[in-house]
Design an enzyme around this catalytic site. Structure first.
Site, mmCIF file in Angstrom:
data_model
loop_
_atom_site.group_PDB
_atom_site.id
_atom_site.type_symbol
_atom_site.label_atom_id
_atom_site.label_comp_id
_atom_site.label_asym_id
_atom_site.label_seq_id
_atom_site.Cartn_x
_atom_site.Cartn_y
_atom_site.Cartn_z
ATOM 1 N N ASP A 177 122.059 32.363 41.314
ATOM 2 C CA ASP A 177 122.751 31.663 40.225
ATOM 3 C C ASP A 177 122.489 32.336 38.891
ATOM 4 O O ASP A 177 121.341 32.702 38.600
ATOM 5 C CB ASP A 177 122.200 30.232 40.108
ATOM 6 C CG ASP A 177 123.012 29.208 40.864
ATOM 7 O OD1 ASP A 177 124.120 29.531 41.331
ATOM 8 O OD2 ASP A 177 122.522 28.057 40.978
ATOM 9 N N LYS A 237 126.468 33.748 41.411
ATOM 10 C CA LYS A 237 127.255 32.515 41.280
ATOM 11 C C LYS A 237 127.247 32.032 39.834
ATOM 12 O O LYS A 237 126.190 32.017 39.199
ATOM 13 C CB LYS A 237 126.707 31.433 42.219
ATOM 14 C CG LYS A 237 127.499 30.127 42.153
ATOM 15 C CD LYS A 237 127.301 29.250 43.378
ATOM 16 C CE LYS A 237 125.990 28.505 43.424
ATOM 17 N NZ LYS A 237 125.789 27.578 42.296
ATOM 18 N N GLU A 249 131.793 21.600 44.622
ATOM 19 C CA GLU A 249 130.759 20.562 44.728
ATOM 20 C C GLU A 249 131.326 19.196 44.368
ATOM 21 O O GLU A 249 131.979 19.044 43.321
ATOM 22 C CB GLU A 249 129.567 20.908 43.807
ATOM 23 C CG GLU A 249 128.471 19.838 43.827
ATOM 24 C CD GLU A 249 127.149 20.274 43.204
ATOM 25 O OE1 GLU A 249 126.993 21.479 42.900
ATOM 26 O OE2 GLU A 249 126.286 19.405 43.031
ATOM 27 N N GLU A 256 129.032 28.850 37.208
ATOM 28 C CA GLU A 256 129.698 27.547 37.180
ATOM 29 C C GLU A 256 130.785 27.514 36.114
ATOM 30 O O GLU A 256 130.510 27.801 34.941
ATOM 31 C CB GLU A 256 128.678 26.439 36.843
ATOM 32 C CG GLU A 256 127.585 26.275 37.878
ATOM 33 C CD GLU A 256 126.634 25.130 37.541
ATOM 34 O OE1 GLU A 256 126.868 24.406 36.540
ATOM 35 O OE2 GLU A 256 125.653 24.964 38.282
ATOM 36 N N SER A 316 118.891 24.981 41.156
ATOM 37 C CA SER A 316 118.268 23.742 41.642
ATOM 38 C C SER A 316 116.757 23.953 41.728
ATOM 39 O O SER A 316 115.989 22.985 41.797
ATOM 40 C CB SER A 316 118.829 23.362 43.019
ATOM 41 O OG SER A 316 118.771 24.465 43.906
HETATM 42 O O1 KIV Z 1 121.542 25.461 42.547
HETATM 43 C C1 KIV Z 1 121.991 25.062 43.636
HETATM 44 O O2 KIV Z 1 121.258 24.651 44.549
HETATM 45 C C2 KIV Z 1 123.442 25.083 43.839
HETATM 46 C C3 KIV Z 1 123.982 24.504 45.112
HETATM 47 C C4 KIV Z 1 123.922 23.020 45.063
HETATM 48 C C5 KIV Z 1 125.364 24.961 45.390
HETATM 49 O O3 KIV Z 1 124.146 25.553 42.983
HETATM 50 NA NA NA Z 2 123.118 25.937 41.025
#
Ligand code: KIV
Ligand code: NA
Length: 263
Positions: free
Chosen positions: A84, A112, A181, A114, A46
């Protein structure tokens, strides 16, 4: 505060205590959030939207996330640092591993990614090599063009069943956390009840083991449209410290998310 580890998260879930998580991109906010008791700091992709002004997360690179991960790691003392893997960085288990190593060396404790059941092989490959994984399912923003927009996922019986199957496959592959999410509250609850590992929700209802929000959203800074699942914790707060402490308290006592934040 004691360092938050993978064991802390299991203990919190077992005790029925909600896990608190926020996104974070720099050392100053890391220090503030750490002090306020936020358990997990996520260097999310994000970043590309809230810090760089892109209209999706797709342009974000591993190098950018590594730079911000190092800053957050320097600022925090006891929080778990999660980073991420960005779009295009985990097409195969081998590329996922190479890129995850860069983020771990920058200071991440967990990575993390996806995706659903198709990612199970990658999750196993990384966990076997010492990299704890949070699997992000439901609305996965890196797939926005495949999904046709930022839409709630798992509304039909078939898609709900598929998301449950994804969650189980990822847990069985060794994921430490499943993050959900934009999913209906009932599905968020069913997945959480079905799994033995903790779940974290963002727009997935109050029954997840913990909650996450984007820092700018919960401080009322992001100029875009406010998503349904966002609450501005600066309302009624005297300072940013107050707002973040208020978030931790609201997640812990179950008052956030409320019905108005859920699908
Ligand atoms: O990148 C991010 O902020 C996210 C959150 C919304 C979980 O992956
Ligand atoms: Na993210």
């Amino acid at each position: 505060n004691k360092a938050v580890t993978i064991h802390t998260l299991v203990t919190l879930r077992a005790a029925g205590e909600k896990i608190t998580m926020l996104t974070c991109y720099d050392a100053s906010f890391a220090s503030l959030m750490d002090r306020c008791g936020v358990e997990i700091l996520l260097i999310g992709d994000s970043l590309g939207m809230v810090c760089n002004g892109h209209n999706s997360t797709l342009p974000v690179t591993v190098a950018e996330l590594a730079y911000h991960t190092a800053s957050v790691a320097r600022g925090s003392k006891s929080a778990m640092i999660m980073a991420d893997l960005p779009f295009g960085a985990y097409g195969t288990p081998e590329t996922a591993y190479a890129n995850a190593v860069i983020l771990m060396q920058a200071g991440a404790h967990m990575i993390k990614i996806e995706g659903g059941a198709w990612l199970a092989e990658t999750v196993r490959f990384l966990t076997e090599r010492g990299i704890p994984i949070c699997a992000h399912i439901g609305l996965t923003p890196q797939s926005v063009h495949q999904l046709g927009g930022y839409k709630v996922q798992g509304k039909s019986t078939e898609s709900a069943a598929e998301l449950k199957n994804d969650a189980l496959a990822l847990q069985n592959a060794g994921a430490a956390i499943v993050l959900m999410e934009a999913m209906p509250t009932q599905l968020g609850k069913e997945v959480t009840d079905m799994l033995t590992i903790p779940t974290i929700g963002i727009g997935a209802g109050p029954d997840c083991s913990g909650q996450v929000l984007v820092m700018h959203d919960m401080l009322g800074v992001f100029p875009g449209r406010k998503a349904r699942f966002v609450r501005n914790f600066m309302e009624g707060a005297a300072s940013i410290d107050d707002a973040v402490t208020g978030y931790v308290k609201a997640v812990k006592d179950g008052s956030f998310p409320a019905l108005e934040h859920c699908f």
